[in-house]
Design an enzyme around this catalytic site. Structure first.
Site, PDB file in Angstrom:
ATOM      1  N   TYR A  68       9.136 -32.879 -31.395  1.00 45.75           N
ATOM      2  CA  TYR A  68       9.799 -32.123 -32.450  1.00 45.75           C
ATOM      3  C   TYR A  68      10.266 -30.806 -31.856  1.00 45.75           C
ATOM      4  O   TYR A  68       9.458 -30.037 -31.326  1.00 45.75           O
ATOM      5  CB  TYR A  68       8.780 -31.872 -33.561  1.00 45.75           C
ATOM      6  CG  TYR A  68       9.329 -31.656 -34.953  1.00 45.75           C
ATOM      7  CD1 TYR A  68       9.337 -32.691 -35.877  1.00 45.75           C
ATOM      8  CD2 TYR A  68       9.810 -30.415 -35.348  1.00 45.75           C
ATOM      9  CE1 TYR A  68       9.805 -32.496 -37.173  1.00 45.75           C
ATOM     10  CE2 TYR A  68      10.290 -30.218 -36.645  1.00 45.75           C
ATOM     11  CZ  TYR A  68      10.280 -31.262 -37.545  1.00 45.75           C
ATOM     12  OH  TYR A  68      10.756 -31.066 -38.820  1.00 45.75           O
TER      13      TYR A  68
ATOM     14  N   SER B 114      16.543 -33.722 -50.280  1.00 43.14           N
ATOM     15  CA  SER B 114      15.765 -33.011 -49.268  1.00 43.14           C
ATOM     16  C   SER B 114      16.055 -33.500 -47.856  1.00 43.14           C
ATOM     17  O   SER B 114      15.450 -33.015 -46.894  1.00 43.14           O
ATOM     18  CB  SER B 114      14.265 -33.143 -49.556  1.00 43.14           C
ATOM     19  OG  SER B 114      13.866 -34.508 -49.514  1.00 43.14           O
TER      20      SER B 114
ATOM     21  N   GLY C 210      20.809 -51.758 -49.581  1.00 46.31           N
ATOM     22  CA  GLY C 210      20.335 -51.930 -50.944  1.00 46.31           C
ATOM     23  C   GLY C 210      19.689 -50.637 -51.404  1.00 46.31           C
ATOM     24  O   GLY C 210      19.420 -49.740 -50.594  1.00 46.31           O
TER      25      GLY C 210
END
Length: 469
Positions: free
Chosen positions: A385, A84, A213
């Protein structure tokens, strides 16, 4: 490539037969995520980030096994959850292995007295939230991708959610997790509940996009489902006054769980039939009934002082019912020549409005609509945004537009000394600006990478790391 054939042979001896995939259509599928650029690549039949093999794992032990084999053979490993990502994090830059972690699932373990829950990293966010709701609890972490993202993905991308103004991002909500290093070493990091024994090692991996990791299980804070919720929408005279009002209320110590401010262009979408041609601000308060009411009164009084006019709760209630809907972007991308992009950045209060104004100016020629909202607020600044919607003559032109949108947007943000990513991470979309964004701090990140992953096995090419082995 003989190393890949050797890996396939070794892993098929140790894993299930259907865990190691090399069919052409599978490799094509895994060369794309939810990044609009990758979506257009797929429409054009282009697969520039294709793995050599896909390996599906269902345990931390299998993750360690694959990493040990990959390191031994010098193959890159790109971790992937549910795909996603909207910036290309799970797309390989050096072929090799895409490590599918979506089967790392299992029942949550609730620690009631400590108010935490532990789950495997592949658990879907909406599944965990539903499980907690049945017990009167909630994560209070609501990214728009809640139903299509994993808890491990939240750690890797430093995710945040719609209620972050009160609860913070994932870095504030995670208490511990397990990570597997490039050589297969398993590390458990966390604090109980805080510690002064060295640095907080969790922060080393949060936002590292799988370059340092791979997270295999996560322990998160949980909260009681709120006793009372109050929401209200307001119009505001202009962007300057709306941003000022947000700054003043957050710096006054008020902490609404919901705080979203839309410019006039996006307010038309946010308000629908209630649109007044003005910017709009949504606020919400929840928790203990008396405290919720007091905070709501205080916030309303401050907003009115800045010219805000109430529209009542209905617009916010309608938004809450559709807040996980991403279909506007998806439907546009599905059309021939359709394109859409969402770019989230951040800056200090002193620079956020000038950056917003230049972004609107620079991006307006590249799309039919350029929408903006401020939705994650801090004492020192805010996120911004920007949503772009457009229609080109064909998909080739759409791809050109998207590439230019990213170039212009990132150049503007860097020019205003802002953060090029607030919560979607860097991925491939922001790769050209990674080192410039991190500045001299990138030297430290590079040294950590070299120490933990000297062969640059893990997700090379992300965060400006591991471009060459």
């Amino acid at each position: 490539m003989c190393e890949v054939r050797t890996l396939i042979t070794r892993l098929r001896e140790k894993l299930a037969e259907d865990a190691v995939l090399e069919e052409a259509d599978v490799l094509d599928d895994y060369s794309h995520d939810s990044w609009p650029v990758a979506t257009v690549w797929s429409k054009l039949g282009q697969h520039p980030h294709r793995p050599d093999v896909v390996v599906r794992v269902d345990s931390a032990a299998q993750v360690a096994l694959v990493l040990e084999e990959a390191t031994d053979l010098g193959l890159a490993v790109t971790p992937r959850g549910l795909g996603s990502s909207v910036t290309g994090q799970p797309l390989p830059t050096r072929g090799g292995i895409v490590l599918d972690l979506s089967a790392l699932v299992g029942p949550p373990v609730l620690h009631e007295l400590d108010r935490t829950v532990t789950v495997p990293a592949g658990v879907r966010g909406s599944d965990l939230e539903a499980w907690l709701n049945q017990r009167g609890l909630t994560l209070n972490h609501f990214p728009q991708s809640l139903a299509r993202s994993t808890v491990g993905g939240w750690i890797a991308t430093r995710a945040t959610g719609q209620f972050s103004s009160r609860y913070g991002g994932i870095e504030d909500l995670v208490t511990a997790f397990t990570a597997v290093l490039a050589d297969g070493t398993v590390c458990q990091v966390g604090q109980r509940p805080r510690a002064a024994m060295g640095p907080d090692l969790k922060q080393l991996f949060i936002g590292s996009e799988g370059t340092l990791g791979i997270v295999t299980d996560v322990t998160l804070k949980v909260f009681a489902v709120p006793e009372t919720t109050l929401v209200e929408a307001f119009t505001v005279p202009d962007v300057d006054r709306g941003v000022t009002a947000m700054r003043e209320l957050i710096q006054a110590g008020l902490r609404p769980h919901l705080l979203r401010f839309y410019d006039a262009d996006e307010a038309r979408h946010a308000l629908g039939t209630a649109d007044r041609g003005l910017p709009a601000l949504f606020v919400g308060h929840h928790g203990h009934t008396e405290l919720t009411r007091v905070e709501h009164v205080a916030v309303t009084r401050l907003l009115v002082q800045h010219g805000a006019v109430s529209l009542g709760p209905s617009p916010v209630e309608a938004w809450l019912a559709r807040r996980f809907d991403f279909s506007t972007v998806e439907k546009l991308l599905a059309q021939p020549g359709g394109y859409a992009e969402t770019i989230e950045v951040a800056n200090l209060w002193s620079r956020i409005v000038p950056m917003y104004l230049e972004l609107k100016e620079q991006l307006q020629p590249l799309a039919d609509e350029v929408l903006g909202h401020f939705s994650h607020v801090y004492d020192q600044g805010s996120s911004l945004y920007v949503i772009l919607l457009g229609q080109a003559d064909d998909d080739t032109e759409a791809l050109t537009r998207l590439e230019e949108i990213w170039r212009r947007a990132m150049e503007v943000v860097v020019r205003h000394n802002g953060e090029v990513s607030h919560h979607h991470g860097g991925g491939l979309a922001r790769q050209p600006w990674a080192r410039q964004s991190l500045g001299s701090g990138h030297v430290l990140l590079q040294r950590v990478k070299d120490a933990l992953d000297p062969q640059h096995t893990l997700n090379p090419g992300k965060l400006g790391l591991g471009l060459t082995a």
